[in-house]
Design a protein around this motif. Structure first.
Motif, PDB file in Angstrom:
ATOM      1  N   LEU A  60       0.835  -1.201   0.000  1.00 29.84           N
ATOM      2  CA  LEU A  60       0.000   0.000   0.000  1.00 29.84           C
ATOM      3  C   LEU A  60       0.870   1.251   0.000  1.00 29.84           C
ATOM      4  CD1 LEU A  60      -2.724   1.438   0.224  1.00 29.84           C
ATOM      5  CD2 LEU A  60      -2.600   1.142   2.705  1.00 29.84           C
ATOM      6  N   GLY A  61       1.929   1.232   0.808  1.00 29.39           N
ATOM      7  CA  GLY A  61       2.848   2.368   0.827  1.00 29.39           C
ATOM      8  C   GLY A  61       3.496   2.590  -0.535  1.00 29.39           C
ATOM      9  N   ASN A  62       3.895   1.501  -1.190  1.00 26.90           N
ATOM     10  CA  ASN A  62       4.477   1.622  -2.534  1.00 26.90           C
ATOM     11  C   ASN A  62       3.471   2.207  -3.522  1.00 26.90           C
ATOM     12  OD1 ASN A  62       6.910   0.514  -1.681  1.00 26.90           O
ATOM     13  ND2 ASN A  62       6.388  -1.559  -2.344  1.00 26.90           N
ATOM     14  N   SER A  63       2.232   1.738  -3.452  1.00 22.27           N
ATOM     15  CA  SER A  63       1.202   2.235  -4.365  1.00 22.27           C
ATOM     16  C   SER A  63       0.945   3.722  -4.159  1.00 22.27           C
ATOM     17  CB  SER A  63      -0.105   1.456  -4.169  1.00 22.27           C
ATOM     18  OG  SER A  63       0.019   0.126  -4.607  1.00 22.27           O
ATOM     19  N   VAL A  64       0.879   4.142  -2.900  1.00 26.79           N
ATOM     20  CA  VAL A  64       0.627   5.565  -2.610  1.00 26.79           C
ATOM     21  C   VAL A  64       1.803   6.418  -3.082  1.00 26.79           C
ATOM     22  CG1 VAL A  64       0.321   7.254  -0.757  1.00 26.79           C
ATOM     23  CG2 VAL A  64      -0.921   5.089  -0.684  1.00 26.79           C
ATOM     24  N   ALA A  67       1.645   6.489  -6.969  1.00 23.46           N
ATOM     25  CA  ALA A  67       0.492   7.252  -7.447  1.00 23.46           C
ATOM     26  C   ALA A  67       0.666   8.742  -7.188  1.00 23.46           C
ATOM     27  CB  ALA A  67      -0.782   6.741  -6.775  1.00 23.46           C
ATOM     28  N   THR A  68       1.205   9.096  -6.022  1.00 22.82           N
ATOM     29  CA  THR A  68       1.423  10.510  -5.708  1.00 22.82           C
ATOM     30  C   THR A  68       2.446  11.123  -6.657  1.00 22.82           C
ATOM     31  OG1 THR A  68       0.938  10.098  -3.370  1.00 22.82           O
ATOM     32  CG2 THR A  68       2.109  12.130  -3.913  1.00 22.82           C
ATOM     33  N   ALA A  69       3.557  10.416  -6.857  1.00 23.97           N
ATOM     34  CA  ALA A  69       4.590  10.927  -7.759  1.00 23.97           C
ATOM     35  C   ALA A  69       4.076  11.011  -9.190  1.00 23.97           C
ATOM     36  CB  ALA A  69       5.831  10.033  -7.692  1.00 23.97           C
ATOM     37  N   ILE A 197      -2.983   4.069  -8.862  1.00 22.04           N
ATOM     38  CA  ILE A 197      -3.037   3.168  -7.704  1.00 22.04           C
ATOM     39  C   ILE A 197      -3.793   1.887  -8.045  1.00 22.04           C
ATOM     40  CG2 ILE A 197      -5.212   3.840  -6.575  1.00 22.04           C
ATOM     41  CD1 ILE A 197      -3.577   4.100  -3.968  1.00 22.04           C
ATOM     42  N   ASP A 198      -4.542   1.909  -9.147  1.00 23.22           N
ATOM     43  CA  ASP A 198      -5.353   0.758  -9.540  1.00 23.22           C
ATOM     44  C   ASP A 198      -4.696  -0.076 -10.638  1.00 23.22           C
ATOM     45  OD1 ASP A 198      -7.835  -0.752  -9.403  1.00 23.22           O
ATOM     46  OD2 ASP A 198      -8.268   0.062 -11.379  1.00 23.22           O
ATOM     47  N   ASP A 199      -3.591   0.387 -11.204  1.00 23.85           N
ATOM     48  CA  ASP A 199      -3.018  -0.273 -12.379  1.00 23.85           C
ATOM     49  C   ASP A 199      -2.336  -1.583 -12.002  1.00 23.85           C
ATOM     50  OD1 ASP A 199      -2.104  -0.024 -15.322  1.00 23.85           O
ATOM     51  OD2 ASP A 199      -0.269  -0.478 -14.211  1.00 23.85           O
ATOM     52  N   TYR A 200      -2.578  -2.596 -12.813  1.00 24.25           N
ATOM     53  CA  TYR A 200      -1.928  -3.892 -12.603  1.00 24.25           C
ATOM     54  C   TYR A 200      -1.068  -4.314 -13.800  1.00 24.25           C
ATOM     55  CZ  TYR A 200      -1.208  -8.918 -12.475  1.00 24.25           C
ATOM     56  OH  TYR A 200      -0.620 -10.157 -12.516  1.00 24.25           O
TER      57      TYR A 200
END
Length: 258
Positions: A60-64, A67-69, A197-200
């Motif tokens: 979750l931390g990696n995703s945030v 996504a923020t960057a 944040i949703d991309d797979y």
């Protein structure tokens, strides 16, 4: 003449088709049983188990972070691209518009493979940096389109009025243009954040060891985890966050009422 009920019935069918599976997911996140086929009582233990999983919190931390960057770094070139497409009309801008639009319709698997080949050819190690660069490539197009839509209703006369009153071009941009366009730019950034944040698919191709994001971790959990209901709890929380971001984005893009 009695109005037809067909549009209303169609609307109900579409809403049920879209949201019934999501409703089942949220309900099962409170199911005490590990199996969705039977209900054994209300429980919040899967939410408690969720916050005990350090791997999920790390992903979750990696995703945030990504996504923020991706949203921040896509807002600047995306806004610049929107201005160029709106203000200038030429064959070069037609090609520019095509390049901005292509990532929106390009299959994710093709974009992921091409970016992987690009990073490998440059000798880059796959990590959160490569994931962030990959996400910027498609987020930029969404930001550009959102800001361009905002520019359609923008009154440039107020900018000319500011310059007539003695403001330089930079001052007019910083004090007039940017504040008026800020809601559209932020809405594009929020949309980019949600998509990132949703991309797979793209993330799967460009991620390296130890750089799992939430979607890639959830997929691996589906295949081998014994705590499958934890995914329901996680998805329910992500659903709330996504709806909140979409709501704020819509409020920002709503035309101001004078």
């Amino acid at each position: 003449m009695k109005p037809s009920r067909a549009p209303f019935i169609t609307l109900i069918v579409v809403l049920v088709f879209f949201y019934l599976p999501i409703l089942f997911l949220v309900i099962n996140s409170f199911n005490n049983s590990r199996f969705a086929s039977k209900w054994t009582g209300f429980s919040t233990r899967w939410y408690e188990r969720l916050f005990e999983r350090t791997d999920i919190l790390a992903a979750l931390g990696n995703s945030v972070k990504v996504a923020t960057a991706a949203s921040l770094f896509s807002m600047i070139p995306g806004t610049a691209a929107a201005f160029a497409l709106h203000l200038y009309k030429s064959k070069l801008q037609d090609a520019h518009r095509l390049l901005v639009t292509v990532p929106l319709v390009l299959p994710d698997i093709l974009m992921g493979m091409s970016l992987l080949l690009l990073f490998v050819s440059f000798g880059m190690s796959l990590s959160l940096v490569t994931i962030t660069v990959a996400h910027i490539t498609f987020c930029l197009s969404y930001v550009a389109l959102v800001v361009q839509a905002r520019l359609q209703d923008f009154d440039f006369n107020v900018v000319e009025a500011a310059q007539d009153l003695g403001a330089t071009k930079v001052q007019a941009f910083m004090k007039v243009t940017l504040p008026l366009l800020a809601p559209g730019i932020l809405a594009g950034g929020l949309l980019a954040f949600t998509l990132s944040i949703d991309d797979y698919v793209i993330t799967y191709f460009v991620k390296g060891p130890g750089s799992d994001t939430l979607p890639t971790l959830v997929y691996s959990m589906i295949k081998k985890s014994k705590d499958l209901p934890v995914i329901n709890a996680l998805s329910s929380l992500m659903l709330i966050v996504t709806f909140a971001i979409v709501f704020v984005s819509q409020r920002l893009t709503r035309p101001a009422v004078s």
